[in-house]
Design a protein around this motif. Structure first.
Motif, PDB file in Angstrom:
ATOM      1  N   HIS A 113      11.054  -4.931   2.779  1.00  0.00           N
ATOM      2  CA  HIS A 113       9.631  -5.272   2.748  1.00  0.00           C
ATOM      3  C   HIS A 113       8.808  -4.175   2.071  1.00  0.00           C
ATOM      4  O   HIS A 113       7.708  -3.841   2.506  1.00  0.00           O
ATOM      5  CB  HIS A 113       9.090  -5.568   4.151  1.00  0.00           C
ATOM      6  CG  HIS A 113       9.215  -7.016   4.517  1.00  0.00           C
ATOM      7  ND1 HIS A 113      10.408  -7.575   4.920  1.00  0.00           N
ATOM      8  CD2 HIS A 113       8.312  -8.027   4.522  1.00  0.00           C
ATOM      9  CE1 HIS A 113      10.245  -8.865   5.170  1.00  0.00           C
ATOM     10  NE2 HIS A 113       8.978  -9.164   4.926  1.00  0.00           N
ATOM     11  N   TYR A 130       8.991   5.842  10.871  1.00  0.00           N
ATOM     12  CA  TYR A 130       7.953   4.817  11.007  1.00  0.00           C
ATOM     13  C   TYR A 130       8.452   3.481  10.465  1.00  0.00           C
ATOM     14  O   TYR A 130       9.275   3.425   9.541  1.00  0.00           O
ATOM     15  CB  TYR A 130       6.685   5.223  10.249  1.00  0.00           C
ATOM     16  CG  TYR A 130       6.031   6.471  10.794  1.00  0.00           C
ATOM     17  CD1 TYR A 130       5.084   6.394  11.817  1.00  0.00           C
ATOM     18  CD2 TYR A 130       6.373   7.730  10.292  1.00  0.00           C
ATOM     19  CE1 TYR A 130       4.488   7.542  12.321  1.00  0.00           C
ATOM     20  CE2 TYR A 130       5.768   8.880  10.789  1.00  0.00           C
ATOM     21  CZ  TYR A 130       4.837   8.777  11.809  1.00  0.00           C
ATOM     22  OH  TYR A 130       4.253   9.903  12.304  1.00  0.00           O
ATOM     23  N   GLN A 131       7.919   2.414  11.026  1.00  0.00           N
ATOM     24  CA  GLN A 131       8.295   1.073  10.572  1.00  0.00           C
ATOM     25  C   GLN A 131       7.143   0.121  10.877  1.00  0.00           C
ATOM     26  O   GLN A 131       6.770  -0.083  12.037  1.00  0.00           O
ATOM     27  CB  GLN A 131       9.567   0.598  11.270  1.00  0.00           C
ATOM     28  CG  GLN A 131      10.179  -0.649  10.655  1.00  0.00           C
ATOM     29  CD  GLN A 131      11.505  -0.984  11.306  1.00  0.00           C
ATOM     30  OE1 GLN A 131      11.573  -1.208  12.501  1.00  0.00           O
ATOM     31  NE2 GLN A 131      12.573  -0.997  10.513  1.00  0.00           N
ATOM     32  N   GLY A 132       6.574  -0.452   9.839  1.00  0.00           N
ATOM     33  CA  GLY A 132       5.428  -1.338  10.015  1.00  0.00           C
ATOM     34  C   GLY A 132       4.121  -0.567  10.077  1.00  0.00           C
ATOM     35  O   GLY A 132       4.102   0.664  10.185  1.00  0.00           O
ATOM     36  N   ARG A 133       2.998  -1.308   9.996  1.00  0.00           N
ATOM     37  CA  ARG A 133       1.679  -0.682  10.048  1.00  0.00           C
ATOM     38  C   ARG A 133       0.733  -1.500  10.922  1.00  0.00           C
ATOM     39  O   ARG A 133       0.926  -2.697  11.114  1.00  0.00           O
ATOM     40  CB  ARG A 133       1.094  -0.534   8.638  1.00  0.00           C
ATOM     41  CG  ARG A 133       1.824   0.505   7.805  1.00  0.00           C
ATOM     42  CD  ARG A 133       1.105   0.802   6.507  1.00  0.00           C
ATOM     43  NE  ARG A 133       1.214  -0.281   5.543  1.00  0.00           N
ATOM     44  CZ  ARG A 133       0.615  -0.277   4.359  1.00  0.00           C
ATOM     45  NH1 ARG A 133      -0.130   0.741   3.995  1.00  0.00           N
ATOM     46  NH2 ARG A 133       0.761  -1.295   3.535  1.00  0.00           N
ATOM     47  N   ARG A 134      -0.284  -0.828  11.441  1.00  0.00           N
ATOM     48  CA  ARG A 134      -1.300  -1.469  12.264  1.00  0.00           C
ATOM     49  C   ARG A 134      -2.686  -1.101  11.737  1.00  0.00           C
ATOM     50  O   ARG A 134      -2.880  -0.050  11.119  1.00  0.00           O
ATOM     51  CB  ARG A 134      -1.161  -1.038  13.733  1.00  0.00           C
ATOM     52  CG  ARG A 134       0.008  -1.666  14.443  1.00  0.00           C
ATOM     53  CD  ARG A 134      -0.239  -3.125  14.804  1.00  0.00           C
ATOM     54  NE  ARG A 134      -1.308  -3.256  15.795  1.00  0.00           N
ATOM     55  CZ  ARG A 134      -1.096  -3.222  17.110  1.00  0.00           C
ATOM     56  NH1 ARG A 134       0.131  -3.054  17.599  1.00  0.00           N
ATOM     57  NH2 ARG A 134      -2.106  -3.358  17.953  1.00  0.00           N
ATOM     58  N   ARG A 168       0.733   3.885  10.022  1.00  0.00           N
ATOM     59  CA  ARG A 168       2.142   3.523  10.239  1.00  0.00           C
ATOM     60  C   ARG A 168       2.485   3.519  11.733  1.00  0.00           C
ATOM     61  O   ARG A 168       2.004   4.367  12.497  1.00  0.00           O
ATOM     62  CB  ARG A 168       3.048   4.519   9.512  1.00  0.00           C
ATOM     63  CG  ARG A 168       2.965   4.447   8.003  1.00  0.00           C
ATOM     64  CD  ARG A 168       3.898   5.456   7.348  1.00  0.00           C
ATOM     65  NE  ARG A 168       3.513   6.820   7.678  1.00  0.00           N
ATOM     66  CZ  ARG A 168       4.263   7.884   7.405  1.00  0.00           C
ATOM     67  NH1 ARG A 168       5.440   7.726   6.823  1.00  0.00           N
ATOM     68  NH2 ARG A 168       3.839   9.086   7.728  1.00  0.00           N
ATOM     69  N   CYS A 169       3.309   2.566  12.115  1.00  0.00           N
ATOM     70  CA  CYS A 169       3.770   2.480  13.502  1.00  0.00           C
ATOM     71  C   CYS A 169       5.057   3.286  13.661  1.00  0.00           C
ATOM     72  O   CYS A 169       5.911   3.307  12.760  1.00  0.00           O
ATOM     73  CB  CYS A 169       4.053   1.025  13.885  1.00  0.00           C
ATOM     74  SG  CYS A 169       2.633  -0.063  13.766  1.00  0.00           S
ATOM     75  N   CYS A 185      14.634   2.908   9.750  1.00  0.00           N
ATOM     76  CA  CYS A 185      13.341   3.208   9.128  1.00  0.00           C
ATOM     77  C   CYS A 185      13.500   4.094   7.904  1.00  0.00           C
ATOM     78  O   CYS A 185      12.541   4.746   7.483  1.00  0.00           O
ATOM     79  CB  CYS A 185      12.396   3.859  10.136  1.00  0.00           C
ATOM     80  SG  CYS A 185      12.999   5.412  10.845  1.00  0.00           S
ATOM     81  N   CYS A 223       8.717   4.021  14.581  1.00  0.00           N
ATOM     82  CA  CYS A 223       9.894   3.158  14.573  1.00  0.00           C
ATOM     83  C   CYS A 223      10.359   2.924  16.011  1.00  0.00           C
ATOM     84  O   CYS A 223      10.667   3.885  16.737  1.00  0.00           O
ATOM     85  CB  CYS A 223      11.013   3.805  13.754  1.00  0.00           C
ATOM     86  SG  CYS A 223      12.572   2.890  13.807  1.00  0.00           S
ATOM     87  N   ARG A 230       2.937 -13.663   4.845  1.00  0.00           N
ATOM     88  CA  ARG A 230       2.918 -13.077   6.178  1.00  0.00           C
ATOM     89  C   ARG A 230       2.186 -14.018   7.118  1.00  0.00           C
ATOM     90  O   ARG A 230       0.981 -13.887   7.346  1.00  0.00           O
ATOM     91  CB  ARG A 230       2.247 -11.701   6.141  1.00  0.00           C
ATOM     92  CG  ARG A 230       2.902 -10.702   5.183  1.00  0.00           C
ATOM     93  CD  ARG A 230       4.246 -10.237   5.685  1.00  0.00           C
ATOM     94  NE  ARG A 230       4.141  -9.584   6.965  1.00  0.00           N
ATOM     95  CZ  ARG A 230       3.842  -8.298   7.111  1.00  0.00           C
ATOM     96  NH1 ARG A 230       3.609  -7.538   6.064  1.00  0.00           N
ATOM     97  NH2 ARG A 230       3.786  -7.757   8.320  1.00  0.00           N
ATOM     98  N   ASP A 238       5.581   0.972   3.941  1.00  0.00           N
ATOM     99  CA  ASP A 238       4.476   1.250   4.865  1.00  0.00           C
ATOM    100  C   ASP A 238       3.460   2.204   4.244  1.00  0.00           C
ATOM    101  O   ASP A 238       2.945   3.117   4.888  1.00  0.00           O
ATOM    102  CB  ASP A 238       5.005   1.833   6.186  1.00  0.00           C
ATOM    103  CG  ASP A 238       5.940   0.862   6.903  1.00  0.00           C
ATOM    104  OD1 ASP A 238       5.689  -0.347   6.830  1.00  0.00           O
ATOM    105  OD2 ASP A 238       6.922   1.325   7.507  1.00  0.00           O
TER     106      ASP A 238
END
Length: 384
Positions: free
Chosen positions: A32, A318-322, A290-291, A313, A293, A124, A52
């Motif tokens: 991704h 980190y993996q993904g974001r908020r 970043r979130c 990760c 992991c 998404r 990310d």
């Protein structure tokens, strides 16, 4: 690393480079990644993924491979393979993944060969609606109330890649869910998400139909809600202000580091203060953090949780974001400050005196919940 050094032959030609480029793009889709960079240097070509929001070097190949790799990308993107001296842009059709919506290719000449960047856009579904974006409950509810207004301008600000287009699309979907028959027109360059029920117009980068031309014409098409991908110049800003003053709800983005900066940018574009205070109803400033992991984060006595790094990760931790955000609505005090053409510092102090929740304060909730780290929040929102 996805390719071992001893797997490389002295040169990359024909089927070998076809497979190599395909595998790199496949890996980017699987991870991704939002962008894939092919960066030529004097003695190597670096392949980097933006994961990310952060660029990571994934692999390094011999410089001799550079031209063939970029040529293969140009074939996939339908570009002129014999022109290596001009910038080119195209689209890559990628049927291997239903989640992938588009691949855009940009090629640019450098002293070491052609630099190529592939941007990846995903479908998404989990980010379609306002409730899914991660706003705090109070801010999410207030955005819904603002989206229900019938007149005025709502501005979104923040750097590139901070999720502004996703928020705009979610607001349009919310408006349609409440009033399905509403006339909504969006002007974009390019169209990033197709929204059922919205008339979307793609403004070409070169041509007679510019943002100002299209916007002025659309005001005669009886729209109730207008969305502009970005207010880029003074002419567009003036027409947008006119729309906000004449019975239209207009949503748009404006590059800036804060809500106060966005408001002052309109003044710098030549918009009179009374026009800004009469038309703009709110400014939303947002960032993506970043979130941590979930597979490798560890508790920390000082900061709550910290990043470690693992294969899941790509050793980033980190993996993904908020999303974190701050919202400013124009009230009497703020309008008076704008009418007085106050400086940026004074405008920001005005907001703080009235208890405005800053980006950093909103991000503290994610730190407290162990979703992100204090280091990541400091990176996005440095302490004053």
């Amino acid at each position: 690393m996805f390719f071992k050094q001893n797997d490389k032959s002295p040169d990359a030609q024909g089927p070998q480079v076809v497979t190599l480029v395909h595998d790199l793009l496949t890996q980017a889709v699987t991870a991704h990644a939002s962008d894939v960079h092919f960066e030529p240097m004097a003695d190597a070509i670096f392949v980097k993924f933006r994961l990310d929001g952060q660029l990571q070097t994934i692999e390094t190949f011999p410089a001799a491979w550079s031209q063939n790799m970029v040529t293969r990308l140009k074939v996939l993107g339908g570009l002129l393979t014999y022109r290596n001296d001009i910038p080119q842009e195209g689209h890559i059709v990628w049927p291997d993944c239903d989640d992938l919506r588009d691949m855009r290719l940009s090629v640019f000449p450098t002293i070491h060969g052609q630099r190529a960047v592939v941007r990846l856009f995903y479908r998404r579904a989990e980010l379609f609606h306002l409730d899914q974006l991660g706003f705090s409950p109070a801010m999410g509810n207030r955005l819904k109330q603002l989206a229900g207004q019938t007149q005025g301008i709502i501005l979104l600000t923040g750097p590139a890649g901070s999720g502004k287009s996703t928020t705009l699309a979610a607001m349009l979907r919310f408006i349609l869910s409440k009033e399905p028959g509403k006339s909504i027109v969006a002007l974009e360059d390019p169209v990033e998400q197709q929204i059922d029920g919205v008339t979307q117009v793609q403004i070409p980068p070169h041509g007679e139909m510019t943002f100002p031309v299209a916007l002025r014409s659309l005001l005669r098409q009886d729209p109730q809600v207008l969305m502009l991908g970005e207010i880029r110049d003074a002419q567009t800003a003036r027409i947008a202000i006119e729309a906000g003053l004449t019975g239209h709800l207009l949503l748009s983005t404006l590059h800036g580091g804060s809500c106060a900066t966005a408001l002052l940018r309109l003044l710098e574009m030549g918009i009179e203060p009374y026009q800004v205070t009469s038309s703009v109803i709110a400014v939303l400033n947002q960032r993506l953090v970043r979130c941590l992991c979930p597979a490798c984060k560890k508790p920390d006595a000082v900061s709550g949780c910290r990043s470690v790094g693992c294969s899941a990760c790509y050793d980033s931790g980190y993996q993904g974001r908020r999303l974190i955000a701050e919202l400013v609505e124009l009230d009497g005090d703020l309008r008076r400050a704008l009418l007085d053409r106050c400086e940026l510092d004074e405008l920001q102090n005005n907001l703080l005196r009235r208890g405005h929740m800053t980006l950093r304060q909103d991000g503290q909730r994610l730190v407290a919940d162990g979703i992100t780290s204090r280091e990541e929040l400091n990176r996005i929102c440095p302490e004053e």
